[in-house]
Write a protein that holds these residues in place. Structure first.
Motif, PDB file in Angstrom:
ATOM      1  N   PHE A  84       0.847  -1.169   0.115  1.00  0.00           N
ATOM      2  CA  PHE A  84      -0.112  -0.019   0.066  1.00  0.00           C
ATOM      3  C   PHE A  84       0.909   1.297  -0.112  1.00  0.00           C
ATOM      4  O   PHE A  84       1.785   1.309   0.678  1.00  0.00           O
ATOM      5  CB  PHE A  84      -0.985   0.021   1.174  1.00  0.00           C
ATOM      6  CG  PHE A  84      -1.828  -1.007   1.308  1.00  0.00           C
ATOM      7  CD1 PHE A  84      -3.151  -1.291   0.998  1.00  0.00           C
ATOM      8  CD2 PHE A  84      -1.188  -2.266   2.014  1.00  0.00           C
ATOM      9  CE1 PHE A  84      -3.836  -2.443   0.929  1.00  0.00           C
ATOM     10  CE2 PHE A  84      -1.978  -3.416   2.484  1.00  0.00           C
ATOM     11  CZ  PHE A  84      -3.298  -3.633   1.684  1.00  0.00           C
ATOM     12  N   ARG A  85       0.500   2.076  -0.770  1.00  0.00           N
ATOM     13  CA  ARG A  85       1.339   3.405  -0.938  1.00  0.00           C
ATOM     14  C   ARG A  85       0.517   4.586  -1.356  1.00  0.00           C
ATOM     15  O   ARG A  85      -0.584   4.482  -1.975  1.00  0.00           O
ATOM     16  CB  ARG A  85       2.582   3.434  -1.803  1.00  0.00           C
ATOM     17  CG  ARG A  85       2.551   3.027  -3.211  1.00  0.00           C
ATOM     18  CD  ARG A  85       3.522   3.531  -4.004  1.00  0.00           C
ATOM     19  NE  ARG A  85       3.548   5.031  -4.011  1.00  0.00           N
ATOM     20  CZ  ARG A  85       4.863   5.734  -3.687  1.00  0.00           C
ATOM     21  NH1 ARG A  85       5.873   5.076  -3.355  1.00  0.00           N
ATOM     22  NH2 ARG A  85       4.693   6.953  -3.626  1.00  0.00           N
ATOM     23  N   ASN A  89       4.727   9.598  -7.121  1.00  0.00           N
ATOM     24  CA  ASN A  89       6.011   9.154  -7.640  1.00  0.00           C
ATOM     25  C   ASN A  89       7.125   9.427  -6.387  1.00  0.00           C
ATOM     26  O   ASN A  89       8.181   9.225  -6.598  1.00  0.00           O
ATOM     27  CB  ASN A  89       6.599   9.728  -8.790  1.00  0.00           C
ATOM     28  CG  ASN A  89       5.671   9.266 -10.051  1.00  0.00           C
ATOM     29  OD1 ASN A  89       4.910   8.116 -10.065  1.00  0.00           O
ATOM     30  ND2 ASN A  89       5.292  10.239 -10.813  1.00  0.00           N
ATOM     31  N   LYS A  90       6.589  10.041  -5.460  1.00  0.00           N
ATOM     32  CA  LYS A  90       7.685  10.346  -4.331  1.00  0.00           C
ATOM     33  C   LYS A  90       8.133   9.089  -3.844  1.00  0.00           C
ATOM     34  O   LYS A  90       7.504   8.255  -3.441  1.00  0.00           O
ATOM     35  CB  LYS A  90       7.035  11.252  -3.199  1.00  0.00           C
ATOM     36  CG  LYS A  90       7.844  11.809  -2.358  1.00  0.00           C
ATOM     37  CD  LYS A  90       7.207  12.726  -1.102  1.00  0.00           C
ATOM     38  CE  LYS A  90       8.098  13.207  -0.177  1.00  0.00           C
ATOM     39  NZ  LYS A  90       7.433  14.039   0.933  1.00  0.00           N
ATOM     40  N   TYR A 123       3.646   6.721   3.800  1.00  0.00           N
ATOM     41  CA  TYR A 123       4.683   5.600   4.247  1.00  0.00           C
ATOM     42  C   TYR A 123       4.084   4.461   3.117  1.00  0.00           C
ATOM     43  O   TYR A 123       2.892   4.338   2.729  1.00  0.00           O
ATOM     44  CB  TYR A 123       4.506   4.896   5.392  1.00  0.00           C
ATOM     45  CG  TYR A 123       5.139   6.058   6.493  1.00  0.00           C
ATOM     46  CD1 TYR A 123       6.740   6.019   6.535  1.00  0.00           C
ATOM     47  CD2 TYR A 123       4.311   6.728   6.992  1.00  0.00           C
ATOM     48  CE1 TYR A 123       7.202   6.696   7.348  1.00  0.00           C
ATOM     49  CE2 TYR A 123       5.218   7.773   8.148  1.00  0.00           C
ATOM     50  CZ  TYR A 123       6.348   7.838   7.946  1.00  0.00           C
ATOM     51  OH  TYR A 123       7.173   8.432   8.932  1.00  0.00           O
ATOM     52  N   VAL A 124       5.041   3.691   2.606  1.00  0.00           N
ATOM     53  CA  VAL A 124       4.808   2.376   1.859  1.00  0.00           C
ATOM     54  C   VAL A 124       4.606   1.353   2.945  1.00  0.00           C
ATOM     55  O   VAL A 124       5.686   1.014   3.665  1.00  0.00           O
ATOM     56  CB  VAL A 124       5.794   2.039   0.768  1.00  0.00           C
ATOM     57  CG1 VAL A 124       5.450   0.743   0.082  1.00  0.00           C
ATOM     58  CG2 VAL A 124       6.070   3.357   0.028  1.00  0.00           C
ATOM     59  N   THR A 125       3.295   0.730   3.037  1.00  0.00           N
ATOM     60  CA  THR A 125       3.388  -0.466   3.824  1.00  0.00           C
ATOM     61  C   THR A 125       3.320  -1.580   3.422  1.00  0.00           C
ATOM     62  O   THR A 125       2.522  -1.966   2.302  1.00  0.00           O
ATOM     63  CB  THR A 125       2.112  -0.314   4.846  1.00  0.00           C
ATOM     64  OG1 THR A 125       1.008   0.326   4.113  1.00  0.00           O
ATOM     65  CG2 THR A 125       2.261   0.971   5.752  1.00  0.00           C
ATOM     66  N   LYS A 158      10.836   0.419  -8.572  1.00  0.00           N
ATOM     67  CA  LYS A 158       9.205   0.211  -9.099  1.00  0.00           C
ATOM     68  C   LYS A 158       8.341   0.857  -8.231  1.00  0.00           C
ATOM     69  O   LYS A 158       7.081   1.352  -8.773  1.00  0.00           O
ATOM     70  CB  LYS A 158       9.051  -1.320  -9.315  1.00  0.00           C
ATOM     71  CG  LYS A 158       7.753  -1.828 -10.165  1.00  0.00           C
ATOM     72  CD  LYS A 158       7.623  -3.147 -10.180  1.00  0.00           C
ATOM     73  CE  LYS A 158       6.411  -3.714 -10.799  1.00  0.00           C
ATOM     74  NZ  LYS A 158       6.415  -5.147 -11.084  1.00  0.00           N
ATOM     75  N   TYR A 159       8.422   0.867  -6.821  1.00  0.00           N
ATOM     76  CA  TYR A 159       7.262   1.126  -6.102  1.00  0.00           C
ATOM     77  C   TYR A 159       7.685   2.636  -5.228  1.00  0.00           C
ATOM     78  O   TYR A 159       7.111   2.768  -4.190  1.00  0.00           O
ATOM     79  CB  TYR A 159       6.841   0.151  -5.163  1.00  0.00           C
ATOM     80  CG  TYR A 159       6.445  -0.981  -5.758  1.00  0.00           C
ATOM     81  CD1 TYR A 159       4.942  -1.166  -6.153  1.00  0.00           C
ATOM     82  CD2 TYR A 159       7.189  -2.446  -5.936  1.00  0.00           C
ATOM     83  CE1 TYR A 159       4.618  -2.469  -6.817  1.00  0.00           C
ATOM     84  CE2 TYR A 159       6.576  -3.428  -6.627  1.00  0.00           C
ATOM     85  CZ  TYR A 159       5.158  -3.227  -7.104  1.00  0.00           C
ATOM     86  OH  TYR A 159       4.718  -4.538  -7.871  1.00  0.00           O
ATOM     87  N   ASN A 160       8.905   2.822  -5.858  1.00  0.00           N
ATOM     88  CA  ASN A 160       9.057   4.391  -5.448  1.00  0.00           C
ATOM     89  C   ASN A 160       9.415   4.358  -3.590  1.00  0.00           C
ATOM     90  O   ASN A 160       8.735   5.093  -2.927  1.00  0.00           O
ATOM     91  CB  ASN A 160       8.243   5.539  -5.596  1.00  0.00           C
ATOM     92  CG  ASN A 160       8.041   5.634  -7.016  1.00  0.00           C
ATOM     93  OD1 ASN A 160       9.142   6.088  -7.625  1.00  0.00           O
ATOM     94  ND2 ASN A 160       7.187   5.634  -7.671  1.00  0.00           N
TER      95      ASN A 160
END
Length: 324
Positions: A84-85, A89-90, A123-125, A158-160
């Motif tokens: 999840f994000r 594109n940060k 955050y990317v979780t 790929k997922y920044n």
């Protein structure tokens, strides 16, 4: 001729059945949100199960394969994670999230409500599937999770994701695993042989929600057990039978001056944080940043329910904001 035909058909059917049986991974379904709620609802009528809800501005990627296990008892085995994000594109820090269930039950979906909300804070979780006791004993889960962290770094562009800012969290047994994975940064025996070996599995922060820090601490070691107790089964024997394994699987013994910052969130049931005070003493001695927050309610899986869910999200995001 007919007899041979029927015999062949029967053998073929049995063969397919055996293959199907071989590929069916056994499941322990004793720990779910609803089974946990059934246990507490009469004592805590304020408790309301938290449901999944994707916040506005957050995108999700479900069931991404992060590793393949070959030649297991159940054939070729894929391991998955959910990511999840926030949109855009940060490049963002990441939080690897490990579910609980006594090393035997539960699944990554139980971490999704927390993951969705924390993602909304920037955050990317990532919620991680790992091998549970019906399928594999210690230390398989540890090696799985280390592989998931390597996958995150391998796919950071790929997922920044900011590959230099990765933390790990875990709830209950997942909290123990998060502590063990995070405190054993760089220790070869826990790495395993799954994919992306060229990437590091180290983390820069650890969050433990009601997770055991030492199996040898009095609150854990003095707990009544028998040969069918889940931790005994997971570790392959009692403390008397396997003292070296009980010590090896205790996160506290890997803490050192270079350990990452830690956050502890506790319920009102002390035994679930066995060894925490001893670890905090070490972190203080080494001037490593840590936080401790506790709920008074004797609700072990507090993160699954309102009114404890939102404060838990706040504690976690505040900690992440501080260290990152």
């Amino acid at each position: 001729m007919k007899k041979h035909f029927y015999l062949s058909a029967i053998l073929l059917t049995v063969s397919f059945f055996c293959i199907a049986q071989q590929n069916t991974i056994p499941k322990d379904t004793t720990f779910t949100v609803w089974s946990a709620w059934e246990k507490i609802k009469d004592y805590f009528p304020v408790a309301i199960p938290v449901k999944e809800k994707l916040p506005e501005g957050v995108i999700e990627y479900r069931n991404l394969e992060y590793a393949t296990l070959e030649n297991t008892l159940y054939g070729t085995r894929k391991l998955h994670l959910d990511l999840f994000r926030p949109k855009g594109n940060k490049k963002l820090p990441a939080l690897i999230m490990i579910h609980g269930g006594g090393w035997s039950s539960g699944n990554k979906n139980m971490e999704v409500p927390l993951a969705q909300r924390i993602a909304s804070y920037g955050y990317v979780t990532i919620t991680v599937e790992y091998q549970l006791l019906p399928e594999a004993k210690y230390p398989a889960a540890v090696k799985n999770i280390k592989a998931a962290i390597r996958w995150v770094r391998a796919n950071a562009a790929k997922y920044n994701i900011n590959a230099h800012k990765i933390a790990i969290s875990g709830t209950s047994a997942g909290g123990h695993l998060a502590a063990l994975v995070g405190l054993s940064n760089g220790i070869k025996k826990f790495e395993g042989e799954l994919g992306n070996q060229q990437f590091s599995s180290s983390v820069q922060g650890i969050i433990v929600l009601d997770g055991v820090i030492s199996f040898l601490a009095p609150l854990s070691l003095n707990k009544e057990r028998d040969s069918s107790s889940v931790d005994v089964l997971w570790l392959g024997g009692t403390y008397t039978e396997k003292p070296e394994i009980w010590k090896e699987a205790s996160p506290i013994f890997y803490a050192n001056e270079s350990s990452p910052p830690m956050l502890f969130i506790n319920s009102g049931i002390p035994r679930f944080s066995a060894g925490q005070n001893e670890l905090i003493g070490l972190l203080s001695q080494w001037n490593i940043y840590y936080e401790v927050h506790s709920f008074s309610a004797k609700v072990h899986p507090f993160w699954l329910f309102h009114p404890w869910f939102e404060p838990t999200v706040q504690y976690i995001t505040d900690f992440l904001n501080t260290i990152f």
